[in-house]
Write a protein that holds these residues in place. Structure first.
Motif, PDB file in Angstrom:
ATOM      1  N   LEU A 159      -7.307   8.407  20.766  1.00  0.00           N
ATOM      2  CA  LEU A 159      -6.947   7.882  19.452  1.00  0.00           C
ATOM      3  C   LEU A 159      -8.086   8.142  18.463  1.00  0.00           C
ATOM      4  O   LEU A 159      -9.243   7.867  18.754  1.00  0.00           O
ATOM      5  CB  LEU A 159      -6.673   6.383  19.533  1.00  0.00           C
ATOM      6  CG  LEU A 159      -5.565   5.925  20.490  1.00  0.00           C
ATOM      7  CD1 LEU A 159      -5.434   4.407  20.466  1.00  0.00           C
ATOM      8  CD2 LEU A 159      -4.239   6.578  20.144  1.00  0.00           C
ATOM      9  N   LYS A 160      -7.717   8.646  17.288  1.00  0.00           N
ATOM     10  CA  LYS A 160      -8.722   8.963  16.274  1.00  0.00           C
ATOM     11  C   LYS A 160      -8.480   8.104  15.038  1.00  0.00           C
ATOM     12  O   LYS A 160      -7.418   8.174  14.425  1.00  0.00           O
ATOM     13  CB  LYS A 160      -8.650  10.448  15.914  1.00  0.00           C
ATOM     14  CG  LYS A 160      -8.993  11.374  17.081  1.00  0.00           C
ATOM     15  CD  LYS A 160      -8.907  12.837  16.672  1.00  0.00           C
ATOM     16  CE  LYS A 160      -9.267  13.742  17.847  1.00  0.00           C
ATOM     17  NZ  LYS A 160      -9.157  15.183  17.469  1.00  0.00           N
ATOM     18  N   GLN A 161      -9.484   7.302  14.687  1.00  0.00           N
ATOM     19  CA  GLN A 161      -9.323   6.411  13.552  1.00  0.00           C
ATOM     20  C   GLN A 161      -9.218   7.201  12.254  1.00  0.00           C
ATOM     21  O   GLN A 161     -10.019   8.083  11.969  1.00  0.00           O
ATOM     22  CB  GLN A 161     -10.494   5.422  13.470  1.00  0.00           C
ATOM     23  CG  GLN A 161     -10.325   4.392  12.364  1.00  0.00           C
ATOM     24  CD  GLN A 161     -11.409   3.334  12.375  1.00  0.00           C
ATOM     25  OE1 GLN A 161     -11.880   2.930  13.446  1.00  0.00           O
ATOM     26  NE2 GLN A 161     -11.830   2.882  11.200  1.00  0.00           N
ATOM     27  N   LEU A 162      -8.201   6.838  11.451  1.00  0.00           N
ATOM     28  CA  LEU A 162      -7.985   7.475  10.164  1.00  0.00           C
ATOM     29  C   LEU A 162      -8.508   6.620   9.019  1.00  0.00           C
ATOM     30  O   LEU A 162      -9.056   7.131   8.048  1.00  0.00           O
ATOM     31  CB  LEU A 162      -6.497   7.743   9.954  1.00  0.00           C
ATOM     32  CG  LEU A 162      -5.805   8.669  10.962  1.00  0.00           C
ATOM     33  CD1 LEU A 162      -4.287   8.693  10.711  1.00  0.00           C
ATOM     34  CD2 LEU A 162      -6.384  10.078  10.885  1.00  0.00           C
ATOM     35  N   SER A 163      -8.308   5.304   9.111  1.00  0.00           N
ATOM     36  CA  SER A 163      -8.699   4.417   8.017  1.00  0.00           C
ATOM     37  C   SER A 163      -8.711   2.984   8.498  1.00  0.00           C
ATOM     38  O   SER A 163      -8.215   2.669   9.583  1.00  0.00           O
ATOM     39  CB  SER A 163      -7.752   4.564   6.817  1.00  0.00           C
ATOM     40  OG  SER A 163      -6.434   4.159   7.189  1.00  0.00           O
ATOM     41  N   TYR A 209       0.831  -1.198   0.000  1.00  0.00           N
ATOM     42  CA  TYR A 209       0.000   0.000   0.000  1.00  0.00           C
ATOM     43  C   TYR A 209       0.866   1.249   0.000  1.00  0.00           C
ATOM     44  O   TYR A 209       1.864   1.333   0.735  1.00  0.00           O
ATOM     45  CB  TYR A 209      -0.907   0.032   1.233  1.00  0.00           C
ATOM     46  CG  TYR A 209      -2.110  -0.871   1.135  1.00  0.00           C
ATOM     47  CD1 TYR A 209      -3.364  -0.364   0.805  1.00  0.00           C
ATOM     48  CD2 TYR A 209      -1.997  -2.241   1.361  1.00  0.00           C
ATOM     49  CE1 TYR A 209      -4.474  -1.190   0.710  1.00  0.00           C
ATOM     50  CE2 TYR A 209      -3.102  -3.076   1.260  1.00  0.00           C
ATOM     51  CZ  TYR A 209      -4.332  -2.537   0.928  1.00  0.00           C
ATOM     52  OH  TYR A 209      -5.423  -3.358   0.828  1.00  0.00           O
ATOM     53  N   ASN A 210       0.481   2.237  -0.808  1.00  0.00           N
ATOM     54  CA  ASN A 210       1.044   3.576  -0.686  1.00  0.00           C
ATOM     55  C   ASN A 210       0.353   4.223   0.501  1.00  0.00           C
ATOM     56  O   ASN A 210      -0.865   4.441   0.482  1.00  0.00           O
ATOM     57  CB  ASN A 210       0.798   4.380  -1.967  1.00  0.00           C
ATOM     58  CG  ASN A 210       1.481   5.746  -1.920  1.00  0.00           C
ATOM     59  OD1 ASN A 210       1.531   6.401  -0.876  1.00  0.00           O
ATOM     60  ND2 ASN A 210       2.002   6.182  -3.049  1.00  0.00           N
ATOM     61  N   ASN A 211       1.125   4.523   1.545  1.00  0.00           N
ATOM     62  CA  ASN A 211       0.558   5.038   2.789  1.00  0.00           C
ATOM     63  C   ASN A 211       0.987   6.479   3.036  1.00  0.00           C
ATOM     64  O   ASN A 211       1.093   6.911   4.176  1.00  0.00           O
ATOM     65  CB  ASN A 211       0.986   4.140   3.958  1.00  0.00           C
ATOM     66  CG  ASN A 211       0.051   4.250   5.145  1.00  0.00           C
ATOM     67  OD1 ASN A 211      -1.172   4.320   4.981  1.00  0.00           O
ATOM     68  ND2 ASN A 211       0.610   4.278   6.352  1.00  0.00           N
ATOM     69  N   THR A 212       1.241   7.219   1.954  1.00  0.00           N
ATOM     70  CA  THR A 212       1.606   8.626   2.087  1.00  0.00           C
ATOM     71  C   THR A 212       0.558   9.367   2.901  1.00  0.00           C
ATOM     72  O   THR A 212       0.878  10.205   3.752  1.00  0.00           O
ATOM     73  CB  THR A 212       1.751   9.276   0.694  1.00  0.00           C
ATOM     74  OG1 THR A 212       2.743   8.557  -0.045  1.00  0.00           O
ATOM     75  CG2 THR A 212       2.170  10.733   0.816  1.00  0.00           C
ATOM     76  N   ASN A 213      -0.707   9.054   2.656  1.00  0.00           N
ATOM     77  CA  ASN A 213      -1.817   9.606   3.427  1.00  0.00           C
ATOM     78  C   ASN A 213      -2.475   8.468   4.194  1.00  0.00           C
ATOM     79  O   ASN A 213      -3.250   7.700   3.619  1.00  0.00           O
ATOM     80  CB  ASN A 213      -2.827  10.275   2.502  1.00  0.00           C
ATOM     81  CG  ASN A 213      -4.023  10.841   3.250  1.00  0.00           C
ATOM     82  OD1 ASN A 213      -4.061  10.824   4.479  1.00  0.00           O
ATOM     83  ND2 ASN A 213      -5.002  11.333   2.508  1.00  0.00           N
ATOM     84  N   PRO A 214      -2.192   8.318   5.492  1.00  0.00           N
ATOM     85  CA  PRO A 214      -2.759   7.198   6.259  1.00  0.00           C
ATOM     86  C   PRO A 214      -4.282   7.202   6.325  1.00  0.00           C
ATOM     87  O   PRO A 214      -4.879   6.180   6.663  1.00  0.00           O
ATOM     88  CB  PRO A 214      -2.152   7.388   7.657  1.00  0.00           C
ATOM     89  CG  PRO A 214      -0.915   8.195   7.436  1.00  0.00           C
ATOM     90  CD  PRO A 214      -1.259   9.120   6.308  1.00  0.00           C
ATOM     91  N   SER A 215      -4.886   8.329   5.992  1.00  0.00           N
ATOM     92  CA  SER A 215      -6.348   8.383   5.966  1.00  0.00           C
ATOM     93  C   SER A 215      -6.912   7.725   4.711  1.00  0.00           C
ATOM     94  O   SER A 215      -8.105   7.399   4.666  1.00  0.00           O
ATOM     95  CB  SER A 215      -6.829   9.835   6.037  1.00  0.00           C
ATOM     96  OG  SER A 215      -6.470  10.438   7.267  1.00  0.00           O
ATOM     97  N   ALA A 216      -6.059   7.547   3.697  1.00  0.00           N
ATOM     98  CA  ALA A 216      -6.522   6.956   2.440  1.00  0.00           C
ATOM     99  C   ALA A 216      -5.420   6.118   1.808  1.00  0.00           C
ATOM    100  O   ALA A 216      -4.885   6.473   0.751  1.00  0.00           O
ATOM    101  CB  ALA A 216      -6.987   8.054   1.486  1.00  0.00           C
ATOM    102  N   PRO A 217      -5.017   4.999   2.414  1.00  0.00           N
ATOM    103  CA  PRO A 217      -3.973   4.138   1.828  1.00  0.00           C
ATOM    104  C   PRO A 217      -4.430   3.572   0.488  1.00  0.00           C
ATOM    105  O   PRO A 217      -5.598   3.223   0.320  1.00  0.00           O
ATOM    106  CB  PRO A 217      -3.790   3.042   2.880  1.00  0.00           C
ATOM    107  CG  PRO A 217      -5.074   3.032   3.658  1.00  0.00           C
ATOM    108  CD  PRO A 217      -5.573   4.442   3.662  1.00  0.00           C
ATOM    109  N   VAL A 218      -3.488   3.483  -0.456  1.00  0.00           N
ATOM    110  CA  VAL A 218      -3.810   3.034  -1.809  1.00  0.00           C
ATOM    111  C   VAL A 218      -3.201   1.660  -2.055  1.00  0.00           C
ATOM    112  O   VAL A 218      -1.978   1.474  -1.934  1.00  0.00           O
ATOM    113  CB  VAL A 218      -3.285   4.029  -2.867  1.00  0.00           C
ATOM    114  CG1 VAL A 218      -3.590   3.524  -4.281  1.00  0.00           C
ATOM    115  CG2 VAL A 218      -3.891   5.413  -2.642  1.00  0.00           C
TER     116      VAL A 218
END
Length: 401
Positions: A391-395, A78-87
């Motif tokens: 803790l706040k869930q991102l994805s 996964y591209n995890n550059t943005n942990p809120s939206a892993p690709v």
């Protein structure tokens, strides 16, 4: 005769499952199928299109990428550059894989009894660069001819199988970053890297590989550790090896010749360990393959690594993997959720729980540079943990069962 008996038992199990059962009573598990070593090495290996995971095992982060093992199948990337939206970028198919580590753009992974090395400098064109054969020999079956076991999906009654059993027996592993050229894994890892050496643990040994030339891993030797070895964690030129009877501490000052300094012993229990500063944090739990134990977190003073001593013990519900960041510890409680603690005062950790998320079934955790990554029964969660008490869930990357 023994083989026929095993096959008969498996067939009886499957027959029993499929008779007098309703569809909603089923769930998918994996059962073993025996193949020869020659057949194993002929199985396809390599990069394929992105697919969802059926189940998740070890997790590993490297730069902006998240690698998720699917036990015995391979590694999801996964591209995890943005942990809120892993690709989801692709799937690296590796039969018999349960662990991994990455160094200088070379990914090391087990494939049954072999170690494979892949060049991942171009994630769209991953290439296998080496196979080191016959280095994880504890996976051989008994007998003159060498056989291995692959796994196939099978439906069984839900109450006959509790998820996590196979994870403890076969899937546990971790590693921690020692430099910017090396990735970071969890506390359940069996692979780790330090000072241009790859260290792996099997059920009864520590294996060493020279990776100074990253694309050409060279097996050096295996050190017998006795039965029940489970995890390995590197810290400041030392290796902390969790077993079901205690924690071995090895000096890796001479990385090609690690020397055992001491063993911290405890009752029979499954045992991941992480280290920060002069303290080691060890979890012990009941259930699965870890019988006749307690559920607890132990704090061990390792300032003198030749004489580790217990500082405190805290009761837990069913602790699994754990990770530290500054004055905070994050602890997976299996079916009972995930907890965060303030650990500034080592003798009051039990009174300083900051948060308990009870709805997440958690197995292992990494406090990474961008997010808290938690792997559990239904997938991989990521949280913002700037405030360890909130803790706040991102994805979530969900398993597709």
């Amino acid at each position: 005769m023994k083989k026929n008996l095993i096959n008969a038992v498996l067939l009886l199990l499957v027959f029993t499952v499929f008779t007098n059962c309703k569809k909603d009573e089923y769930e998918m598990i994996q059962i073993a199928k025996r193949i020869s070593v020659q057949e194993m090495r002929a199985l396809p290996v390599g990069l394929t299109k992105a697919i969802p995971a059926k189940r998740t095992g070890k997790i590993y982060i490297y730069n902006d990428y998240l690698f998720i093992n699917e036990p015995n199948e391979g590694i999801h990337i996964y591209n995890n550059t943005n942990p809120s939206a892993p690709v989801n970028m692709g799937f690296l198919k590796i039969p018999g894989n349960v662990d991994l580590a990455i160094h200088n753009n070379i990914l090391y992974a087990d494939s049954f009894i072999d170690l494979l090395a892949f060049d991942i400098s171009n994630l769209n064109g991953i290439k296998q660069v080496k196979r080191v054969t016959d280095v994880f020999n504890q996976l051989y079956s008994a007998g003159a001819q060498k056989y291995l076991y692959t796994y196939k999906d099978t439906l069984v009654k839900k109450q006959t199988y509790k998820k996590g059993i196979f994870k403890d027996a076969a899937y546990s592993s971790n590693s921690l970053s020692q430099s910017s050229s090396t990735g970071q894994g969890g506390s359940m890892a069996r692979f780790t890297l330090m000072n241009d050496y790859l260290y792996t643990v099997g059920v009864n040994n520590l294996s060493l590989f020279d990776v100074k030339t990253a694309s050409n891993p060279t097996f050096l030797k295996a050190i017998n550790l006795g039965w029940g070895v489970e995890t390995i964690f590197p810290y400041e030129s030392k290796l902390f090896i969790g077993t079901n009877r205690g924690m071995h501490i090895f000096s890796a000052t001479d990385p090609a010749n690690p020397i055992q300094l001491s063993t911290y012993s405890h009752i029979f229990a499954c045992d991941p360990v992480v280290v920060q500063g002069k303290y080691a944090y060890v979890t012990l739990r009941t259930g699965n393959m870890c019988m006749q134990a307690s559920n607890q977190l132990e704090v061990v003073d390792i300032e003198d690594p030749t004489k580790p001593k217990q500082v405190a013990v805290y009761p837990m519900q069913n602790p699994h993997g754990l990770s530290t960041s500054g004055d905070h510890l994050f602890l997976c409680e299996g079916n009972y959720g995930i907890k965060s603690f303030n650990i500034a005062n080592k003798i009051k950790i039990g009174n300083n729980m900051l948060q308990h998320l009870i709805n997440i079934k958690s197995f292992d955790v990494i406090a990474g540079p961008k997010s808290l990554i938690v792997t559990g029964e239904d997938g991989v969660y990521q949280f913002n943990y700037n405030d360890a008490a909130n803790l706040k869930q991102l994805s979530i990357i969900k398993d597709q069962l």
